[in-house]
Write a protein that holds these residues in place. Structure first.
Motif: not given
Length: 163
Positions: A16-32
């Protein structure tokens, strides 16, 4: 009644395989080098790094996290931006043999997560006022096979024997 009980027991043993949830865990952006970077001629070089990790949650539930890190330099040594996305999913996975479970967690689940990570990364980069990256699809099956071969060559996992 016996036939139904037998079928019910057989169904419980099916993979059995079932997708329960997709979510963004972390996000970062830097433009030094902003805003100076926007005044330069755009000649980007892109460095892409992919990583996955997984952990078992309760019972047959697993979290898989796909990390996509991008460093873009303008010219040889001016970092235009660094962006990273950790796209995660919770999957219900039951009744798989160890080899199939390893492949599912190491290749199949990241294949599901990658389009979401790619979209989040493109959105992030565009909001930073840079051109969209438009990352190509990734063959996680091939990457998984390469990693297994590397681990077997280094002795980290035994090479399967044919009997």
């Amino acid at each position: 009644m016996t036939e139904q009980a037998t079928n019910g027991a057989a169904d419980e043993q099916q993979p059995q395989f079932s997708l329960q949830r997709i979510y963004l865990r972390d996000l970062s952006f830097e433009s030094p080098k902003s805003p100076e970077i926007f005044r330069q001629e755009w000649n980007p070089s892109i460095s892409l790094d992919l990583n996955t990790r997984q952990k078992q949650l309760d019972g047959d539930f697993y979290e898989v996290v796909l990390t996509v890190s991008v460093t873009v330099k303008n010219g040889e040594d001016t970092t235009a931006f660094i962006a990273e996305v950790q796209q995660a999913g919770i999957f219900l996975i039951k009744n798989l043999d160890p080899s199939s479970m390893s492949h599912t967690l190491g290749a199949f689940c990241p294949n599901i997560l990658f389009p979401y990570a790619r979209e989040a990364l493109d959105n992030l980069v565009v909001r930073g006022s840079f051109p969209a990256l438009m990352l190509s699809p990734v063959n996680f099956d091939a990457l998984y096979a390469q990693e297994i071969a590397r681990m077997q060559a280094s002795g980290e996992i035994p090479t399967p024997s044919v009997q």
